[in-house]
Design a protein around this motif. Structure first.
Motif, PDB file in Angstrom:
ATOM      1  N   ALA A 187       0.867  -1.186  -0.071  1.00  0.00           N
ATOM      2  CA  ALA A 187       0.054   0.010  -0.017  1.00  0.00           C
ATOM      3  C   ALA A 187       0.748   1.313  -0.143  1.00  0.00           C
ATOM      4  O   ALA A 187       0.395   2.301  -0.916  1.00  0.00           O
ATOM      5  N   ASP A 188       2.170   1.216   0.789  1.00  0.00           N
ATOM      6  CA  ASP A 188       2.783   2.314   0.926  1.00  0.00           C
ATOM      7  C   ASP A 188       3.501   2.779  -0.754  1.00  0.00           C
ATOM      8  O   ASP A 188       3.667   3.769  -0.984  1.00  0.00           O
ATOM      9  N   LEU A 189       4.072   1.579  -1.421  1.00  0.00           N
ATOM     10  CA  LEU A 189       4.647   1.686  -2.318  1.00  0.00           C
ATOM     11  C   LEU A 189       3.339   2.126  -3.452  1.00  0.00           C
ATOM     12  O   LEU A 189       4.009   3.146  -4.334  1.00  0.00           O
ATOM     13  N   THR A 226      11.668  13.675   7.355  1.00  0.00           N
ATOM     14  CA  THR A 226      10.979  12.476   7.883  1.00  0.00           C
ATOM     15  C   THR A 226       9.525  12.430   7.759  1.00  0.00           C
ATOM     16  O   THR A 226       8.938  13.371   8.085  1.00  0.00           O
ATOM     17  N   GLN A 227       8.750  11.174   7.976  1.00  0.00           N
ATOM     18  CA  GLN A 227       7.540  11.300   8.265  1.00  0.00           C
ATOM     19  C   GLN A 227       7.128   9.669   8.869  1.00  0.00           C
ATOM     20  O   GLN A 227       7.612   8.725   8.176  1.00  0.00           O
ATOM     21  N   MET A 228       6.366   9.725   9.725  1.00  0.00           N
ATOM     22  CA  MET A 228       5.969   8.248  10.256  1.00  0.00           C
ATOM     23  C   MET A 228       4.572   7.955   9.475  1.00  0.00           C
ATOM     24  O   MET A 228       3.799   8.830   9.202  1.00  0.00           O
ATOM     25  N   GLY A 229       4.473   6.761   9.140  1.00  0.00           N
ATOM     26  CA  GLY A 229       3.501   6.302   8.409  1.00  0.00           C
ATOM     27  C   GLY A 229       2.108   6.095   9.080  1.00  0.00           C
ATOM     28  O   GLY A 229       1.783   5.074   9.357  1.00  0.00           O
ATOM     29  N   ILE A 230       1.616   7.245   9.462  1.00  0.00           N
ATOM     30  CA  ILE A 230       0.332   7.216  10.195  1.00  0.00           C
ATOM     31  C   ILE A 230      -0.539   8.350   9.310  1.00  0.00           C
ATOM     32  O   ILE A 230      -0.888   9.458   9.752  1.00  0.00           O
ATOM     33  N   GLN A 231      -1.128   7.712   8.575  1.00  0.00           N
ATOM     34  CA  GLN A 231      -1.927   8.422   7.244  1.00  0.00           C
ATOM     35  C   GLN A 231      -3.160   9.321   7.814  1.00  0.00           C
ATOM     36  O   GLN A 231      -3.391  10.495   7.321  1.00  0.00           O
ATOM     37  N   ILE A 232      -3.691   8.791   8.845  1.00  0.00           N
ATOM     38  CA  ILE A 232      -4.688   9.449   9.286  1.00  0.00           C
ATOM     39  C   ILE A 232      -4.639  10.702  10.003  1.00  0.00           C
ATOM     40  O   ILE A 232      -5.467  11.658  10.250  1.00  0.00           O
ATOM     41  N   HIS A 233      -3.267  11.058  10.290  1.00  0.00           N
ATOM     42  CA  HIS A 233      -2.775  12.093  10.923  1.00  0.00           C
ATOM     43  C   HIS A 233      -3.228  13.483   9.937  1.00  0.00           C
ATOM     44  O   HIS A 233      -3.420  14.660  10.630  1.00  0.00           O
ATOM     45  N   SER A 234      -3.269  13.211   8.810  1.00  0.00           N
ATOM     46  CA  SER A 234      -3.314  14.231   7.753  1.00  0.00           C
ATOM     47  C   SER A 234      -4.927  14.231   7.299  1.00  0.00           C
ATOM     48  O   SER A 234      -5.313  15.178   6.655  1.00  0.00           O
ATOM     49  N   PHE A 235      -5.601  13.346   7.651  1.00  0.00           N
ATOM     50  CA  PHE A 235      -7.161  13.430   7.421  1.00  0.00           C
ATOM     51  C   PHE A 235      -8.060  14.595   8.015  1.00  0.00           C
ATOM     52  O   PHE A 235      -7.583  14.837   9.185  1.00  0.00           O
ATOM     53  N   LYS A 236      -8.813  15.094   7.256  1.00  0.00           N
ATOM     54  CA  LYS A 236      -9.608  16.190   7.814  1.00  0.00           C
ATOM     55  C   LYS A 236     -10.307  15.996   8.984  1.00  0.00           C
ATOM     56  O   LYS A 236     -10.369  16.809  10.187  1.00  0.00           O
ATOM     57  N   GLU A 237     -10.895  14.932   9.261  1.00  0.00           N
ATOM     58  CA  GLU A 237     -11.825  14.452  10.305  1.00  0.00           C
ATOM     59  C   GLU A 237     -10.916  14.643  11.722  1.00  0.00           C
ATOM     60  O   GLU A 237     -11.339  15.160  12.698  1.00  0.00           O
ATOM     61  N   TYR A 238      -9.674  14.201  11.688  1.00  0.00           N
ATOM     62  CA  TYR A 238      -8.812  14.116  12.781  1.00  0.00           C
ATOM     63  C   TYR A 238      -7.937  15.726  13.052  1.00  0.00           C
ATOM     64  O   TYR A 238      -8.072  16.269  14.209  1.00  0.00           O
ATOM     65  N   CYS A 255       8.807   5.971   7.418  1.00  0.00           N
ATOM     66  CA  CYS A 255       9.011   4.787   8.128  1.00  0.00           C
ATOM     67  C   CYS A 255       7.691   4.573   8.671  1.00  0.00           C
ATOM     68  O   CYS A 255       6.823   5.258   9.278  1.00  0.00           O
ATOM     69  N   GLN A 256       7.013   3.244   8.651  1.00  0.00           N
ATOM     70  CA  GLN A 256       5.414   2.859   9.057  1.00  0.00           C
ATOM     71  C   GLN A 256       5.639   3.046  10.561  1.00  0.00           C
ATOM     72  O   GLN A 256       6.545   2.960  11.282  1.00  0.00           O
ATOM     73  N   LYS A 257       4.263   3.156  11.023  1.00  0.00           N
ATOM     74  CA  LYS A 257       4.018   3.075  12.370  1.00  0.00           C
ATOM     75  C   LYS A 257       4.005   1.472  13.198  1.00  0.00           C
ATOM     76  O   LYS A 257       3.630   0.729  12.374  1.00  0.00           O
ATOM     77  N   PRO A 258       4.431   1.548  14.337  1.00  0.00           N
ATOM     78  CA  PRO A 258       4.976   2.339  15.332  1.00  0.00           C
ATOM     79  C   PRO A 258       6.352   2.575  14.737  1.00  0.00           C
ATOM     80  O   PRO A 258       7.123   1.727  14.287  1.00  0.00           O
ATOM     81  N   LEU A 259       6.850   4.087  15.048  1.00  0.00           N
ATOM     82  CA  LEU A 259       8.258   4.329  14.524  1.00  0.00           C
ATOM     83  C   LEU A 259       9.491   3.344  14.859  1.00  0.00           C
ATOM     84  O   LEU A 259      10.062   2.950  13.896  1.00  0.00           O
ATOM     85  N   THR A 260       9.254   2.579  16.063  1.00  0.00           N
ATOM     86  CA  THR A 260      10.342   1.686  16.615  1.00  0.00           C
ATOM     87  C   THR A 260      10.000   0.748  17.374  1.00  0.00           C
ATOM     88  O   THR A 260       8.682   0.764  17.871  1.00  0.00           O
ATOM     89  N   HIS A 261      10.664  -0.251  17.783  1.00  0.00           N
ATOM     90  CA  HIS A 261      10.354  -1.362  18.398  1.00  0.00           C
ATOM     91  C   HIS A 261      10.457  -1.257  19.982  1.00  0.00           C
ATOM     92  O   HIS A 261      10.074  -1.926  20.819  1.00  0.00           O
ATOM     93  N   HIS A 262      11.641  -0.403  20.278  1.00  0.00           N
ATOM     94  CA  HIS A 262      11.928  -0.073  21.535  1.00  0.00           C
ATOM     95  C   HIS A 262      12.193   1.434  21.689  1.00  0.00           C
ATOM     96  O   HIS A 262      12.203   2.092  20.938  1.00  0.00           O
ATOM     97  N   VAL A 263      12.018   1.755  23.062  1.00  0.00           N
ATOM     98  CA  VAL A 263      12.213   3.114  23.507  1.00  0.00           C
ATOM     99  C   VAL A 263      13.277   3.852  23.013  1.00  0.00           C
ATOM    100  O   VAL A 263      13.785   4.911  22.669  1.00  0.00           O
TER     101      VAL A 263
END
Length: 429
Positions: free
Chosen positions: A45-47, A149-161, A124-132
């Motif tokens: 989907a990202d591709l 950089t950008q984390m793959g949290i697409q809904i962050h950009s949706f108008k609803e949110y 990079c897709q979410k969550p950004l990392t596996h460890h703190v």
């Protein structure tokens, strides 16, 4: 390989300093040459979404699953293909401009750090990392190198949110004292680790799939594809998957940092899988949009959330399957997952005038930022803090019913035992 010293110890990145990153220096009409690490599932989907930008040229594809790699190659015939992302960087690193990381969680930081070490912008897709510890290392490198950089949290950009963010910050329900968020998804596993082994399929490079994670025998239908989210060594459970999505808007709206305390209610740890049902209670320091402290309760697993008076809706309505409720001094704001927020005052819904916002494509925003045309809305400077908050809850799942106290300045818990779980030892592979 030339660039593998990072595998020895993630924490070593915290002490590194770097020269400023090179800026976009190719001609104005040149396309952004992208490398995609992980091209199946969400990676596919990202591709598709990144390559839909008219100024993108897919240059490299990488996946440990030869079948998924072949499917992606059919869509981008001119792209070079690799099973090992390290070989990709060694062989054609000079010919790529940006990297998209869409692997299981445990490979996010190793691949992203290696890309950024070469001055490549990273999505990079979410969550950004596996460890703190990885979250802090990734953030540090991105900021010191000045990388897009950008984390793959697409809904962050949706108008609803974004509408919910603006409404909360405009004071529609006053200062917020509690957030309750939930998902009934079950990215957990309460059973024991499997015994024995199965033949590794000829299309899968199991050693590369494991990557920096501990060596383990292959078992069919246990790890790949898809089930890895349930397991401690590779995923972050429902909290790390859906929690990042559902935490994101309240986290942004309330301008939060990392929590002061975290306490979970779940089954005893098994050492192999994440819990199937989980309640996590955070206490955050206050901000301009909250009371002196903020209580945040997360529920996941079958039948989530546990009913509470804060979650009762007017007219006997049912809660959305997933979502969040802001509870403020002047009312409540319900934010369903993938829908516009609803205002509740007393026992009634009230009308809301939603702000007029432009559509934003989260993927294209990253491409445009790489080309110097805009900025990203979920850079690692933000994404790492959100991910850290989530991961502190994931760590707390290993210590149920015990309140843990987080020290942001020292990057450690006041309690000694959970500090051992903030990072991990990378396997040489």
């Amino acid at each position: 390989m030339k660039r593998r010293k990072f595998i020895k110890d993630t924490a070593s990145f915290a002490s590194l300093t770097f020269l400023p990153s090179a800026v976009w220096a190719r001609t104005r009409n040149a396309k952004l040459r992208t490398a995609h690490i992980g091209v199946g599932g969400m990676g596919g989907a990202d591709l598709k979404s990144i390559s839909s930008h008219s100024m993108v040229e897919v240059t490299a594809l990488c996946d440990v699953d030869a079948n998924r790699l072949a499917d992606a190659k059919k869509l981008h015939a001119h792209a070079s293909t690799f099973a090992d992302y390290r070989k990709l960087f060694d062989e054609i690193g000079k010919n790529i401009d940006a990297v998209i990381v869409s692997t299981p969680d445990h490979t996010h930081a190793p691949a992203s750090l290696l890309a950024m070490e070469m001055d490549k912008p990273v999505y990079c897709q979410k969550p950004l990392t596996h460890h703190v510890t990885e979250a802090r290392a990734v953030r540090k490198m991105a900021e010191e190198k000045g990388l897009v950089t950008q984390m793959g949290i697409q809904i962050h950009s949706f108008k609803e949110y974004r509408s919910a963010v603006q409404l909360i910050q405009d004071g529609i329900i006053g200062k917020v004292h509690t957030v309750r968020a939930w998902s009934p998804k079950n990215w957990g596993y309460n059973g024991a680790a499997p015994v024995g082994s199965d033949p590794v399929p000829d299309y899968l490079d199991w050693n590369l799939w494991l990557g920096t994670a501990p060596k383990r025998n292959y078992k069919d239908k246990v790890y790949h594809p898809g089930q890895w989210r349930k397991l401690l060594d590779y995923g972050c459970g429902t909290l790390g998957d859906m929690g990042v999505h559902i935490f994101d808007t309240p986290y942004t709206a309330l301008a939060l940092d990392v929590p002061k305390t975290v306490k979970t209610k779940c089954r005893k740890p098994t050492g192999f899988g994440h819990p199937e049902k989980n309640t996590v209670t955070y206490e955050f320091p206050g901000t301009a949009y909250t009371t002196d402290t903020l209580k945040w309760v997360w529920y996941d697993g079958p039948e989530a959330p546990k009913m509470h008076r804060d979650l009762k809706l007017p007219n006997g309505d049912q809660l959305p399957e997933q979502g969040a409720m802001f509870i403020g001094k002047k009312g409540r704001l319900l934010l369903p997952h993938w829908a516009f927020p609803k205002l509740i005052v007393g026992k009634k819904y009230e009308s809301v005038s939603y702000p007029e916002l432009e559509e934003v494509d989260h993927y294209h925003q990253f491409v445009d930022a790489c080309m110097g045309k805009t900025e990203t809305s979920a850079p690692f400077s933000y994404a790492a803090r959100l991910t850290e908050a989530i991961l502190l809850g994931v760590v707390a799942n290993r210590f149920p019913n015990k309140k843990l106290h987080w020290n942001n300045a020292s990057s450690s818990f006041a309690e000694t035992e959970p500090n051992a779980l903030l990072g991990g030892t990378y396997r040489a592979f």
